[in-house]
Structure formats: structure tokens, C-alpha cells
Scaffold this active site. Sequence first.
Site, PDB file in Angstrom:
ATOM      1  N   ASN A  97       0.862  -1.263  -0.082  1.00  0.00           N
ATOM      2  CA  ASN A  97       0.091   0.036   0.139  1.00  0.00           C
ATOM      3  C   ASN A  97       1.002   1.360   0.047  1.00  0.00           C
ATOM      4  OD1 ASN A  97      -2.374   1.727   0.999  1.00  0.00           O
ATOM      5  ND2 ASN A  97      -0.760   1.937   2.448  1.00  0.00           N
ATOM      6  N   TYR A 167       3.564   9.225 -11.155  1.00  0.00           N
ATOM      7  CA  TYR A 167       2.557   8.474 -10.361  1.00  0.00           C
ATOM      8  C   TYR A 167       1.802   7.605 -11.592  1.00  0.00           C
ATOM      9  CZ  TYR A 167      -0.994   7.625  -6.983  1.00  0.00           C
ATOM     10  OH  TYR A 167      -1.922   7.040  -5.869  1.00  0.00           O
ATOM     11  N   LYS A 171       1.769   3.505 -10.952  1.00  0.00           N
ATOM     12  CA  LYS A 171       0.714   2.612 -10.813  1.00  0.00           C
ATOM     13  C   LYS A 171       0.254   1.896 -11.997  1.00  0.00           C
ATOM     14  CE  LYS A 171      -0.044   4.065  -6.516  1.00  0.00           C
ATOM     15  NZ  LYS A 171      -0.063   3.224  -5.181  1.00  0.00           N
TER      16      LYS A 171
HETATM   17  P1  NAP Z   1      -0.798   8.710   2.947  1.00  0.00           P
HETATM   18  O1  NAP Z   1      -2.045   9.111   3.841  1.00  0.00           O
HETATM   19  O2  NAP Z   1      -0.041   9.687   2.502  1.00  0.00           O
HETATM   20  O3  NAP Z   1      -0.045   7.410   3.619  1.00  0.00           O
HETATM   21  C1  NAP Z   1       1.083   7.068   2.876  1.00  0.00           C
HETATM   22  C2  NAP Z   1       1.520   5.814   3.773  1.00  0.00           C
HETATM   23  O4  NAP Z   1       2.677   5.415   3.079  1.00  0.00           O
HETATM   24  C3  NAP Z   1       2.078   6.409   5.241  1.00  0.00           C
HETATM   25  O5  NAP Z   1       2.143   5.407   5.924  1.00  0.00           O
HETATM   26  C4  NAP Z   1       3.528   6.747   4.881  1.00  0.00           C
HETATM   27  O6  NAP Z   1       4.663   6.642   5.782  1.00  0.00           O
HETATM   28  C5  NAP Z   1       3.875   5.517   3.903  1.00  0.00           C
HETATM   29  N1  NAP Z   1       4.889   5.464   3.002  1.00  0.00           N
HETATM   30  C6  NAP Z   1       5.034   6.401   2.149  1.00  0.00           C
HETATM   31  N2  NAP Z   1       6.231   6.186   1.478  1.00  0.00           N
HETATM   32  C7  NAP Z   1       6.744   5.200   1.890  1.00  0.00           C
HETATM   33  C8  NAP Z   1       7.998   4.652   1.943  1.00  0.00           C
HETATM   34  N3  NAP Z   1       8.844   4.894   0.758  1.00  0.00           N
HETATM   35  N4  NAP Z   1       8.217   3.563   2.410  1.00  0.00           N
HETATM   36  C9  NAP Z   1       7.202   2.872   3.397  1.00  0.00           C
HETATM   37  N5  NAP Z   1       6.234   3.638   3.799  1.00  0.00           N
HETATM   38  C10 NAP Z   1       5.914   4.857   3.054  1.00  0.00           C
HETATM   39  O7  NAP Z   1      -1.609   7.884   1.639  1.00  0.00           O
HETATM   40  P2  NAP Z   1      -2.968   7.370   1.289  1.00  0.00           P
HETATM   41  O8  NAP Z   1      -3.782   8.050   0.643  1.00  0.00           O
HETATM   42  O9  NAP Z   1      -3.370   6.386   2.506  1.00  0.00           O
HETATM   43  O10 NAP Z   1      -2.177   6.135   0.181  1.00  0.00           O
HETATM   44  C11 NAP Z   1      -2.208   4.934   0.335  1.00  0.00           C
HETATM   45  C12 NAP Z   1      -2.066   4.163  -1.071  1.00  0.00           C
HETATM   46  O11 NAP Z   1      -3.208   4.344  -1.491  1.00  0.00           O
HETATM   47  C13 NAP Z   1      -0.824   4.885  -1.983  1.00  0.00           C
HETATM   48  O12 NAP Z   1      -0.222   3.585  -2.535  1.00  0.00           O
HETATM   49  C14 NAP Z   1      -1.413   5.764  -2.765  1.00  0.00           C
HETATM   50  O13 NAP Z   1      -0.938   5.802  -3.958  1.00  0.00           O
HETATM   51  C15 NAP Z   1      -3.032   4.805  -3.040  1.00  0.00           C
HETATM   52  N6  NAP Z   1      -3.984   5.581  -3.458  1.00  0.00           N
HETATM   53  C16 NAP Z   1      -4.436   6.830  -2.716  1.00  0.00           C
HETATM   54  C17 NAP Z   1      -5.443   7.552  -3.168  1.00  0.00           C
HETATM   55  C18 NAP Z   1      -6.020   8.756  -2.212  1.00  0.00           C
HETATM   56  O14 NAP Z   1      -6.918   9.497  -2.896  1.00  0.00           O
HETATM   57  N7  NAP Z   1      -5.684   8.912  -0.939  1.00  0.00           N
HETATM   58  C19 NAP Z   1      -5.877   7.419  -4.463  1.00  0.00           C
HETATM   59  C20 NAP Z   1      -5.405   6.478  -5.334  1.00  0.00           C
HETATM   60  C21 NAP Z   1      -4.651   5.538  -4.600  1.00  0.00           C
HETATM   61  P3  NAP Z   1       4.971   7.792   6.876  1.00  0.00           P
HETATM   62  O15 NAP Z   1       3.825   8.325   7.356  1.00  0.00           O
HETATM   63  O16 NAP Z   1       5.903   7.178   7.568  1.00  0.00           O
HETATM   64  O17 NAP Z   1       5.378   8.861   5.723  1.00  0.00           O
END
Ligand code: NAP
Length: 274
Positions: A97, A167, A171
Amino acid sequence: MLLDNKVVIVTGASRGIGRAIAVACAKEGAHVVLNYWGDNDRSYGRLSAVEEVVDEIETLGRRVIAVEGNVAQRKTGLELVKQAVDAFGHVDVLASNAGICPFHTFLDMPASVYEATVGVNLNGAFLGIKEALDVMRQTASGSPSDGAIINIASVSALKGSPGMPAYSAGKGGLRLFTKAIAVDFARRGYRIRVNSIYPGLIDTPLTKPLFESRLKPGSEESLEDARSRILEQYPIGRIGRPDEIASVVRFLAGDDSSYMVGAELVVDGGLTAA
Ligand code: NAP
């Protein structure tokens, strides 16, 4: 319970979607290995964020460990699997994730940002699976249930996102990487099902830079206005919640999805259907 005594590794689990996945799996009886980046920016509150998730899962009566590390580095995958085996003896589910989403059009994208984005969002999934596969195969061979790998992609893997080409590259690559290994593992009889999920806009800290990037230069527009404009594209008319992705992960992790291999589940409030 759907995931009774299974061991689930969730990368990027200190907040947002990863946190919701970890909690949803724990509510179904799983023990959880949380990964988070935890780089040097402690003032951002990252360490305390993962501690909150640990507390929440322990309160549910499940066992949990947190493993800091950048998924783009091979040593993180090794460490995650080692600590999971040391703590629990087996690994049933890996939810890849962790993700980052910097906003740069192609013209202003530094090569280093491109490489870092693909490094986390695509290579990070590869490296984790590479290290977990043997242990997951052993676990599945002694279990009535298949193991499950779930990769969190994005609608940006399905349609071009001009403000985030790196991105989209990561993806989009993750999408077909998932299918390639899903077919390979199934044909080899590994009993590890691999599937992927395509979230639309979900309410997490990741989205703030997206709203900021859509502010019209020089206008009095607020972030809320930019957010409303983006949400107009969503037939459902609202942003998604992290638990609305976590529930789909939970489904793919358990036996209810036992005939699903290489599937792509779009969870986007109708964005890509319109
Ligand atoms: P988020 O709130 O920014 O959280 C990201 C998480 O990933 C945090 O726990 C962060 O850890 C961790 N992280 C970031 N870079 C990392 C790395 N290099 N190694 C290990 N951990 C890392 O993001 P989210 O929205 O929950 O997104 C989760 C996933 O869903 C991602 O893959 C994102 O692309 C995908 N996604 C999100 C959305 C959206 O609208 N939110 C839409 C489509 C897909 P730290 O807190 O320690 O930095």
C-alpha cells in the site's frame, strides 16, 4: 472471523488507507505487521502516528509489530519478513500500500522525483513480494486458505493524470506487474492469489497536494473550492473514505475471494465508469 490468526503485512500503515487496512484486518482476527516510512521528519508526527495504530490494534486484542523502513530499499522487505517470522512464525497476506504522489507535470519533473516515485510505488511492491514469497508459500502449504497479495494501485493506472506522470507510470506498471505475477503464481500452483485495487479520491493526507496543485494561480479560491471542483467529476458526489478501500482489501485477503486471480477492483465512486 474472516482472517482469524492470519498474519498480514501492510506497507504504509501509519496513516490513511494503510492504517484502515491494518485495523480492518485486525477486526477480522488478523495479527498485523505495520510498515511505515518514518524518515527523519519527526516533527511531522510520523512516529506518533504509527504508535496510535499499534495501540488501536492492541486494543482489539490482536498482536502487532511496527517496522520502520523505506519500501524502495531491498533491506526493508527483508526486515519486514524477518520480523514477521520472528514474531508470528508465518505470513499469510501482504498488502502493498505504501505510496507517494508528488505533483509535477512532465516539463517540471526532476528526474530524481520521477525515480523516487516509481521506486516507492512500483519497485517497492516488487521488493516486498520478492522477499515475502517463500515464506508465504510455506504458510499456504500448511493452511486450508490460499495466501493473498493485494497491490494498491490507483485510477491513475487506468487514465492519464497530467499533473502526475510519474505516479501514473508507477501505478500503471503496478497494474500489469500484478497480473503477470498473478498468472505466473497460479500456473505454478503456488496458492498465492495476487490482485489489485484502484482507488479514486480517498480522504487522506496524500490528497492535500492534489487540491493545492489545482488552485488557480492568483485567484482567491480556497482549498475547499479546488476540492469541490475535483469532486464534481465523481458521479457519487463525495470523496471516499479509507475504510471503503480497506473493506475491499479484507475481501481479497480472505477465502470469500478464493477464485479471484489477477483481478482489478476499481473503487472510485464511478469516476472511471462515467
Ligand atoms: P498517505 O495518507 O500519504 O499515507 C501513505 C503511507 O505510506 C504512510 O504510512 C507513509 O508512511 C507510507 N509511506 C510513504 N512512502 C513510503 C516508503 N517509501 N516506504 C514505506 N512507507 C511509505 O497515503 P494514502 O492516501 O493512504 O495512500 C495509500 C496508497 O493508496 C498509496 O499507494 C496511494 O498511491 C494509493 N491511493 C491513494 C489515493 C487517495 O486519494 N488517497 C487514491 C488512489 C490510490 P509515513 O507516514 O512514515 O510517511
